[in-house]
Design a protein around this motif. Sequence first.
Motif, PDB file in Angstrom:
ATOM      1  N   ASN A  45     167.208  98.369   8.414  1.00 11.80           N
ATOM      2  CA  ASN A  45     167.500  97.131   7.403  1.00 11.80           C
ATOM      3  C   ASN A  45     166.224  98.228   6.318  1.00 11.80           C
ATOM      4  O   ASN A  45     166.282  97.869   5.205  1.00 11.80           O
ATOM      5  CB  ASN A  45     166.161  96.095   8.242  1.00 11.80           C
ATOM      6  CG  ASN A  45     166.355  95.067   9.058  1.00 11.80           C
ATOM      7  OD1 ASN A  45     167.540  94.956   9.453  1.00 11.80           O
ATOM      8  ND2 ASN A  45     166.303  93.822   9.369  1.00 11.80           N
ATOM      9  N   ARG A  55     176.363  94.603   6.897  1.00 10.74           N
ATOM     10  CA  ARG A  55     176.022  95.924   6.196  1.00 10.74           C
ATOM     11  C   ARG A  55     174.892  96.374   7.437  1.00 10.74           C
ATOM     12  O   ARG A  55     175.053  97.557   7.784  1.00 10.74           O
ATOM     13  CB  ARG A  55     174.975  95.696   5.242  1.00 10.74           C
ATOM     14  CG  ARG A  55     175.815  95.206   4.128  1.00 10.74           C
ATOM     15  CD  ARG A  55     174.829  95.739   2.218  1.00 10.74           C
ATOM     16  NE  ARG A  55     175.357  95.393   1.304  1.00 10.74           N
ATOM     17  CZ  ARG A  55     175.249  94.764   1.011  1.00 10.74           C
ATOM     18  NH1 ARG A  55     173.981  93.786  -0.135  1.00 10.74           N
ATOM     19  NH2 ARG A  55     175.590  94.616  -0.776  1.00 10.74           N
ATOM     20  N   LEU A  71     168.616  99.933   4.940  1.00 11.42           N
ATOM     21  CA  LEU A  71     169.588  99.122   3.288  1.00 11.42           C
ATOM     22  C   LEU A  71     168.261  99.449   2.167  1.00 11.42           C
ATOM     23  O   LEU A  71     168.798  99.198   0.572  1.00 11.42           O
ATOM     24  CB  LEU A  71     170.025  98.227   4.216  1.00 11.42           C
ATOM     25  CG  LEU A  71     170.823  98.506   4.746  1.00 11.42           C
ATOM     26  CD1 LEU A  71     171.549  96.862   5.569  1.00 11.42           C
ATOM     27  CD2 LEU A  71     172.679  98.544   3.963  1.00 11.42           C
ATOM     28  N   ARG A  72     167.458  98.813   2.585  1.00 11.37           N
ATOM     29  CA  ARG A  72     166.154  97.819   1.390  1.00 11.37           C
ATOM     30  C   ARG A  72     166.205  99.113   0.629  1.00 11.37           C
ATOM     31  O   ARG A  72     165.883  99.471  -0.626  1.00 11.37           O
ATOM     32  CB  ARG A  72     164.789  97.971   1.835  1.00 11.37           C
ATOM     33  CG  ARG A  72     164.910  96.618   2.473  1.00 11.37           C
ATOM     34  CD  ARG A  72     164.232  95.410   2.644  1.00 11.37           C
ATOM     35  NE  ARG A  72     164.083  94.577   3.542  1.00 11.37           N
ATOM     36  CZ  ARG A  72     164.106  94.255   4.523  1.00 11.37           C
ATOM     37  NH1 ARG A  72     163.510  95.188   5.024  1.00 11.37           N
ATOM     38  NH2 ARG A  72     164.060  93.193   5.359  1.00 11.37           N
ATOM     39  N   GLN A 115     179.881 100.526  -1.336  1.00 12.78           N
ATOM     40  CA  GLN A 115     178.316 100.344  -1.661  1.00 12.78           C
ATOM     41  C   GLN A 115     177.221 101.469  -0.618  1.00 12.78           C
ATOM     42  O   GLN A 115     176.830 102.010  -1.625  1.00 12.78           O
ATOM     43  CB  GLN A 115     177.827  98.648  -0.832  1.00 12.78           C
ATOM     44  CG  GLN A 115     178.814  97.732  -1.157  1.00 12.78           C
ATOM     45  CD  GLN A 115     178.396  96.456  -0.828  1.00 12.78           C
ATOM     46  OE1 GLN A 115     177.710  96.177   0.363  1.00 12.78           O
ATOM     47  NE2 GLN A 115     178.919  95.350  -2.238  1.00 12.78           N
ATOM     48  N   GLY A 140     168.631 100.184  -1.582  1.00 12.61           N
ATOM     49  CA  GLY A 140     168.540  99.433  -2.731  1.00 12.61           C
ATOM     50  C   GLY A 140     169.009  98.297  -2.400  1.00 12.61           C
ATOM     51  O   GLY A 140     169.776  97.733  -3.849  1.00 12.61           O
ATOM     52  N   LEU A 141     170.166  97.832  -1.260  1.00  9.14           N
ATOM     53  CA  LEU A 141     171.005  97.038  -0.620  1.00  9.14           C
ATOM     54  C   LEU A 141     170.460  95.823  -0.194  1.00  9.14           C
ATOM     55  O   LEU A 141     168.984  96.364   0.628  1.00  9.14           O
ATOM     56  CB  LEU A 141     172.142  98.111   0.202  1.00  9.14           C
ATOM     57  CG  LEU A 141     172.508  98.969  -1.049  1.00  9.14           C
ATOM     58  CD1 LEU A 141     173.985  99.735   0.124  1.00  9.14           C
ATOM     59  CD2 LEU A 141     173.755  98.115  -1.711  1.00  9.14           C
ATOM     60  N   LYS A 142     170.762  94.433  -0.273  1.00  3.96           N
ATOM     61  CA  LYS A 142     170.277  93.340   0.331  1.00  3.96           C
ATOM     62  C   LYS A 142     171.023  93.660   1.931  1.00  3.96           C
ATOM     63  O   LYS A 142     171.908  93.854   2.597  1.00  3.96           O
ATOM     64  CB  LYS A 142     171.403  92.110   0.101  1.00  3.96           C
ATOM     65  CG  LYS A 142     170.078  90.912   0.062  1.00  3.96           C
ATOM     66  CD  LYS A 142     171.049  89.645  -0.394  1.00  3.96           C
ATOM     67  CE  LYS A 142     170.425  88.524   0.011  1.00  3.96           C
ATOM     68  NZ  LYS A 142     171.091  87.416  -0.141  1.00  3.96           N
ATOM     69  N   VAL A 143     169.707  93.090   2.389  1.00  4.58           N
ATOM     70  CA  VAL A 143     169.664  93.023   4.340  1.00  4.58           C
ATOM     71  C   VAL A 143     171.256  92.100   4.438  1.00  4.58           C
ATOM     72  O   VAL A 143     170.234  91.040   4.292  1.00  4.58           O
ATOM     73  CB  VAL A 143     168.176  93.292   5.194  1.00  4.58           C
ATOM     74  CG1 VAL A 143     168.966  92.924   6.167  1.00  4.58           C
ATOM     75  CG2 VAL A 143     167.822  94.636   4.644  1.00  4.58           C
ATOM     76  N   THR A 144     172.271  91.981   4.951  1.00  2.00           N
ATOM     77  CA  THR A 144     173.259  91.760   5.254  1.00  2.00           C
ATOM     78  C   THR A 144     174.030  91.807   6.768  1.00  2.00           C
ATOM     79  O   THR A 144     173.754  92.825   7.009  1.00  2.00           O
ATOM     80  CB  THR A 144     174.454  91.330   4.209  1.00  2.00           C
ATOM     81  OG1 THR A 144     174.771  92.271   4.390  1.00  2.00           O
ATOM     82  CG2 THR A 144     173.945  90.859   2.852  1.00  2.00           C
TER      83      THR A 144
END
Length: 134
Positions: free
Chosen positions: A4, A18, A7-8, A60, A11-15
């Motif tokens: 998590n 992912r 990813l943050r 991504q 700059g990526l949203k935690v899904t």
Amino acid sequence: MVENSELRKAGLKVTLPRVKILQMLDSTEQRHMSAEDVYKALMEAGEDVGLATVYRVLTQFEAAGLVVRHNFDGGHAVFELADGGHHDHMVNVDSGEVIEFMDAEIERRQKEIVAEHGYELVDHNLVLYVRKKK
């Protein structure tokens, strides 16, 4: 969870897809995986992530600097986690196996050669195509 925060930071949203894909790349013994390899491993683990999603997420991740894509000759793209450390590759032309190596002398010579031509080395990618001796 480490995934998590990674990813943050990127700059990526935690899904969930992912996180699952990042966990798969981080936990596998196979450091170089194609999108299809990741998809198959997820399916074998009982994860419901589609192949198109795997491709999209890996792209991504590459854009965010989490993975490095390699397009070795004669093969499809493979991905490895970007660990910040430089290494070169050997590709077994018979089996497709990818072997990582680091050699200080090769690194030194490359910098010397570049300097001799009046340049400075910005980046490089060395791939040796090999086969087992018979």
